[in-house]
Design an enzyme around this catalytic site. Structure first.
Site, short mmCIF file in Angstrom:
data_model
loop_
_atom_site.label_atom_id
_atom_site.label_comp_id
_atom_site.label_asym_id
_atom_site.label_seq_id
_atom_site.Cartn_x
_atom_site.Cartn_y
_atom_site.Cartn_z
N ALA A 117 -18.26 -50.99 69.84
CA ALA A 117 -18.14 -50.95 68.41
C ALA A 117 -17.06 -52.05 68.09
O ALA A 117 -17.14 -52.52 66.80
CB ALA A 117 -18.22 -49.81 68.00
N SER B 95 -17.58 -57.89 64.00
CA SER B 95 -16.72 -58.93 63.71
C SER B 95 -17.59 -60.36 64.36
O SER B 95 -17.85 -61.17 63.58
CB SER B 95 -15.60 -58.96 64.67
OG SER B 95 -14.75 -58.26 64.21
N CYS C 83 -16.79 -46.64 59.59
CA CYS C 83 -16.13 -47.28 60.87
C CYS C 83 -14.51 -47.31 60.96
O CYS C 83 -13.87 -47.64 59.92
CB CYS C 83 -16.69 -48.82 60.62
SG CYS C 83 -16.02 -49.95 62.05
N GLU D 58 -18.76 -55.78 67.68
CA GLU D 58 -20.14 -56.10 67.17
C GLU D 58 -19.99 -56.65 65.71
O GLU D 58 -20.55 -57.68 65.37
CB GLU D 58 -20.98 -54.78 67.34
CG GLU D 58 -21.70 -54.91 68.70
CD GLU D 58 -22.29 -55.87 69.27
OE1 GLU D 58 -23.09 -56.66 68.52
OE2 GLU D 58 -22.50 -56.34 70.58
N GLU E 213 -9.67 -59.62 61.53
CA GLU E 213 -10.45 -60.49 62.29
C GLU E 213 -11.19 -61.48 61.59
O GLU E 213 -11.04 -62.86 61.67
CB GLU E 213 -11.11 -59.91 63.33
CG GLU E 213 -10.24 -59.11 64.43
CD GLU E 213 -11.06 -58.17 65.36
OE1 GLU E 213 -10.38 -57.78 66.53
OE2 GLU E 213 -12.67 -58.22 65.29
#
Length: 393
Positions: free
Chosen positions: A236, A241, A345, A239, A354
């Site tokens: 997780a 990013s 999340c 994915e 990111e």
């Protein structure tokens, strides 16, 4: 009148290529409706998705894959993870890793993330270059690997293992996908278990050491839970990013590359939120009713499943003006790309950072880009590109 199963057929290649007209048709038909094909209630409106994500009676209830002897490792990797557990287990597991992903800790990673992003964009050169291969994949994998102090020589294993496992989140994975997921889950779990044992003997200044010491200090984390947590962080943790950057930059280019001052932190933050909203990296999240309840005035019986369609909610015209238009200055932007509620999340601050740093590095060097080749992954739940080749416009 078309049925919900006809309005949204996840086996239709056109839905996989561009789901948004189909999601809009389903939402206009009924934003919370029973879908016979999926054997689940489907929430496609922003209000209905939000209500489902916030309702504690809609939990993550993992169903073991069968035959159990074949899927044993895959099953416990999910049953013992943060994502597929509920309180009190979820509360305990989330608390153990929350510190590493809090805003303060993530902010301290900014210089390193910026450096990685700039190195990757510089290495890609003037183009044409594949954004997925050159930047979108390696950046988040490198960041998570550095947090865990994953051995450099074996970092190339992470993305293939992860992709094989998450392929099983699609509605109807094929036999080859099942075989690859079984192999990957076994290899991934064995590697993490061995690395954790090594880190117990040779502790370091890294997140894996912290998790090992938490486990050894008072059995706060079982052996399976530790492995499952690390695998989830690696799956997780990149994915959103990977797909968020490639989907988002494709949306930006398709919208005519609207000018954004990427040196302005506020403008950059708004751009990233629109990248996440306009073509969301995660489209479907499943919940199961642990008691009888109502969503949008509709009954949901205990044991029935609810599929929340995040990409549909993020283009709901009741919330977003001109929802199909990519607007880098959209504000407010209450998208649901990272979910809501207790399963929001945990890596959202890291994913945002990111994306901000990779977008800044990319658009500094390539202020105008064009698409040379775009190859979508043939998936719905996790939406992204296999290849996105770009060149200066």
């Amino acid at each position: 009148m078309a049925t919900p199963s006809e309005l949204l057929d996840l086996s239709d290649p056109e839905v996989l290529r561009d789901p948004y007209p189909h999601l809009a048709a389903l939402r206009a038909h009924d934003p919370f409706v029973w879908h016979e094909g999926l054997q689940a209630h489907v929430a496609s409106g922003h209000a209905q998705v939000s209500a489902a994500l916030r309702d504690r009676r809609l939990g993550r209830v993992y169903r073991d894959r069968e035959p159990a002897q074949d899927w044993a490792t895959f099953n416990w990797l999910h049953a013992d993870s943060i994502l597929d557990s509920e309180p009190p287990k979820h509360t305990r597991l989330r608390r153990l890793v929350a510190g590493a992903f809090g805003r303060g800790h993530v902010a301290r990673l900014e210089p390193r993330i910026r450096a990685i992003a700039e190195e990757l964009v510089d290495a890609a050169g003037p183009g044409p270059f594949d954004l997925v291969e050159a930047v979108a994949e390696p950046l988040p994998v490198t960041v998570i690997a550095e947090l865990l102090d994953w051995p450099h020589a074996d970092r190339h294993l992470l993305r293939p293992w992860s992709q094989a496992i998450v392929a099983m989140y699609e509605v109807d994975p094929g036999e080859q996908a099942r075989a690859e997921a079984l192999r990957a889950s076994s290899d991934f779990a064995a590697y993490v278990d061995e690395l954790a044992a090594h880190r117990a003997r040779h502790p370091g200044e890294d997140l894996l050491t912290d998790l090992v010491q938490a486990r050894d200090a008072g059995d706060a984390l079982s052996r399976h839970e530790l492995v499952a947590t690390v695998v989830l962080l690696l799956n997780a943790g990149h994915e959103a990013s990977v797909n968020g950057l490639s989907n988002g930059i494709h949306s930006w280019i398709t919208a005519g590359s609207p000018a954004v001052d990427v040196e302005d932190d506020a403008a950059l933050a708004l751009l990233v939120e629109e990248l996440l909203r306009h073509d969301s990296p995660l489209h479907l999240f499943e919940r199961t009713a642990t008691a009888d309840l109502e969503i949008d005035g509709r009954p949901v019986a205990e044991g029935e499943r609810v599929h929340v369609l995040l990409g549909a909610a993020n283009r709901d015209p009741a919330v977003f003006a001109e929802p199909d238009r990519f607007d880098p200055r959209r504000d407010p932007n209450p998208h649901l790309a990272f979910g809501l509620g207790i399963h929001f999340c945990i890596g959202a601050p890291l994913a945002r950072l990111e994306l901000q740093q990779s977008v800044r590095a990319l658009l500094r060097r390539h202020p105008r880009l064009e698409v040379v080749e775009a190859v979508r992954r043939p998936t719905f739940v996790l939406r992204g590109f296999e290849r996105l080749v770009l060149a200066d416009a």
